[in-house]
Write a protein that holds these residues in place. Structure first.
Motif, PDB file in Angstrom:
ATOM      1  N   PRO A  68       0.803  -1.235   0.000  1.00  0.00           N
ATOM      2  CA  PRO A  68       0.000   0.000   0.000  1.00  0.00           C
ATOM      3  C   PRO A  68       0.829   1.276   0.000  1.00  0.00           C
ATOM      4  O   PRO A  68       0.280   2.364  -0.244  1.00  0.00           O
ATOM      5  N   ASP A  69       2.114   1.195   0.252  1.00  0.00           N
ATOM      6  CA  ASP A  69       2.951   2.391   0.350  1.00  0.00           C
ATOM      7  C   ASP A  69       3.497   2.858  -1.002  1.00  0.00           C
ATOM      8  O   ASP A  69       4.220   3.860  -1.065  1.00  0.00           O
ATOM      9  N   LEU A  70       3.186   2.171  -2.059  1.00  0.00           N
ATOM     10  CA  LEU A  70       3.708   2.537  -3.376  1.00  0.00           C
ATOM     11  C   LEU A  70       3.169   3.886  -3.829  1.00  0.00           C
ATOM     12  O   LEU A  70       1.992   4.208  -3.644  1.00  0.00           O
ATOM     13  N   THR A  71       4.032   4.681  -4.457  1.00  0.00           N
ATOM     14  CA  THR A  71       3.585   5.909  -5.096  1.00  0.00           C
ATOM     15  C   THR A  71       3.135   5.588  -6.521  1.00  0.00           C
ATOM     16  O   THR A  71       3.337   4.476  -7.021  1.00  0.00           O
ATOM     17  N   VAL A 125      11.945   1.114  -1.629  1.00  0.00           N
ATOM     18  CA  VAL A 125      12.494   2.462  -1.796  1.00  0.00           C
ATOM     19  C   VAL A 125      11.727   3.189  -2.892  1.00  0.00           C
ATOM     20  O   VAL A 125      11.594   2.701  -4.007  1.00  0.00           O
ATOM     21  N   HIS A 126      11.189   4.357  -2.559  1.00  0.00           N
ATOM     22  CA  HIS A 126      10.428   5.114  -3.539  1.00  0.00           C
ATOM     23  C   HIS A 126      11.343   5.722  -4.603  1.00  0.00           C
ATOM     24  O   HIS A 126      12.469   6.147  -4.317  1.00  0.00           O
ATOM     25  N   VAL A 127      10.834   5.771  -5.827  1.00  0.00           N
ATOM     26  CA  VAL A 127      11.589   6.373  -6.930  1.00  0.00           C
ATOM     27  C   VAL A 127      11.620   7.883  -6.749  1.00  0.00           C
ATOM     28  O   VAL A 127      10.577   8.519  -6.547  1.00  0.00           O
ATOM     29  N   LYS A 128      12.815   8.442  -6.812  1.00  0.00           N
ATOM     30  CA  LYS A 128      12.982   9.891  -6.694  1.00  0.00           C
ATOM     31  C   LYS A 128      13.105  10.472  -8.098  1.00  0.00           C
ATOM     32  O   LYS A 128      14.082  10.246  -8.802  1.00  0.00           O
TER      33      LYS A 128
END
Length: 371
Positions: A68-71, A125-128
């Motif tokens: 659920p934490d995916l952007t 790790v979210h994509v920056k």
């Protein structure tokens, strides 16, 4: 489509994915697959845009349930790297500079839901995102080509900065009496071509601040010459058309960031190729549905109807021709038999001793038939 093939009513695109093939089905006579028990639980015959959107949305729900934490950008990377190159014999597939197979008909290919969920579970790790932008004011007219068949203008923007791309935006300002006559294409430094607009029925003037998006440069580097080509191949081309300006917005990431999963930084999304031209592989599932073979032979929608009509017409024509030939053959045999059995009549010769007056003279015939 339900068969996984491109259908003619779809627009060409450079920023999409294909929907998966099968779906659950109502049981028994209420569903498309009327097989009993578990064999009738799924179908491959439900297709078109009515199926593709909810199926893709269902995959999105599974992915977000797994993590659920995916952007939105995390999600797109996961989906993009979980696709299959469907219908690989189609000539529209192109390998871009990032090792990705892309197609204006199939996007990145078929979504593998199971693989997407597995990738989501390990994505932490979210994509920056990194953005680059550059504009160019041309005021260049669309000039008649050397062959005299189209008005065309080409413009280039050079970039020195390097990022690993995912999305590319092009914002154009084009003066033209009828924008539906224009074809607009973007070519990356690697030579990957994105069709941004094709000739269509829009008769309104100008593209004013019009924004186009393509993902065909996914995995490529931004450095180099970007080329925009605007052309008008219609007979009523506008000799006063002008490419006033355009802006290139590039979005990507730093591929040297070691925190990203390997599948985010590497190119080549397709784990395997699914050959729709192999009829034996179509419909070869646990379902007893025979729709796969039907789609392989006839296609879908209007195309299938036309093929069926032509086939029925051809078979009917052959049948009628054979029947007519048989009737003609029988009639000719009957006529020949009548001719052979015709009774021939011959006159009886008279002798000189017979006293027959001129007024009573007549010819007397006797039968001289073969019977």
């Amino acid at each position: 489509s339900g068969s996984g093939r491109y259908v003619k009513y779809c627009e060409l695109h450079s920023s999409a994915f294909s929907a998966p093939l099968g779906t659950t089905d109502l049981h028994g006579r209420f569903g498309l697959n009327e097989a009993q028990g578990s064999a009738g639980a799924c179908t491959e015959r439900f297709g078109g845009t009515s199926a593709s959107s909810p199926l893709a949305a269902g995959i999105a729900a599974l992915v977000l349930e797994a993590n659920p934490d995916l952007t939105w950008l995390d999600f797109q990377y996961i989906i993009k790297m979980s696709t299959i190159k469907t219908d690989p014999k189609n000539s529209g597939w192109v390998l871009n500079g990032g090792g990705m197979w892309v197609s204006h008909e199939y996007g990145f290919g078929l979504i593998d839901a199971s693989l997407a969920v597995k990738r989501a579970e390990s994505f932490v790790v979210h994509v920056k995102e990194i953005a680059l932008t550059q504009s160019k004011r041309d005021n260049e007219p669309l000039l008649l080509s050397t062959n005299g068949k189209q008005y065309i203008v080409e413009s280039k923007i050079h970039l020195n900065q390097t990022i690993m791309l995912h999305h590319v935006e092009v914002i154009v300002n084009i003066k033209h009496k009828s924008r539906g006559q224009l074809d607009i294409r973007l070519i990356t430094p690697y030579g990957t071509e994105s069709i941004l607009a094709t000739a269509h029925r829009d008769t309104n003037p100008n593209y004013s601040g019009w924004r186009f998006t393509t993902m065909f440069a996914w995995g490529e580097h931004s450095t180099g010459d970007w080329k925009l080509i605007v052309s008008d191949s219609t007979r009523s081309g506008d000799p006063n058309a002008v490419l006033e300006s355009w802006t290139l917005n590039l979005y990507g990431l730093d591929e040297n960031d070691e925190s990203y999963p390997d599948f985010v930084k590497r190119g080549g999304s397709q784990a395997f190729e699914w050959d729709l031209h192999d009829v034996s592989a179509i419909g070869n599932s646990t379902s007893t549905n025979s729709g796969g073979l039907f789609y392989a032979l006839f296609g879908e929608g209007h195309e299938a109807v036309m093929k069926i009509v032509l086939m029925v017409g051809l078979v009917s024509g052959i049948f009628i021709t054979v029947v007519i030939m048989i009737i003609v053959f029988i009639l000719r045999r009957e006529v020949s038999r009548v001719d052979d059995n015709t009774i021939q009549m011959k006159p009886i010769p008279t002798t000189k001793d017979e006293d027959i007056t001129e007024t009573e003279t007549t010819n007397i015939y006797i039968a001289d038939g073969k019977n």
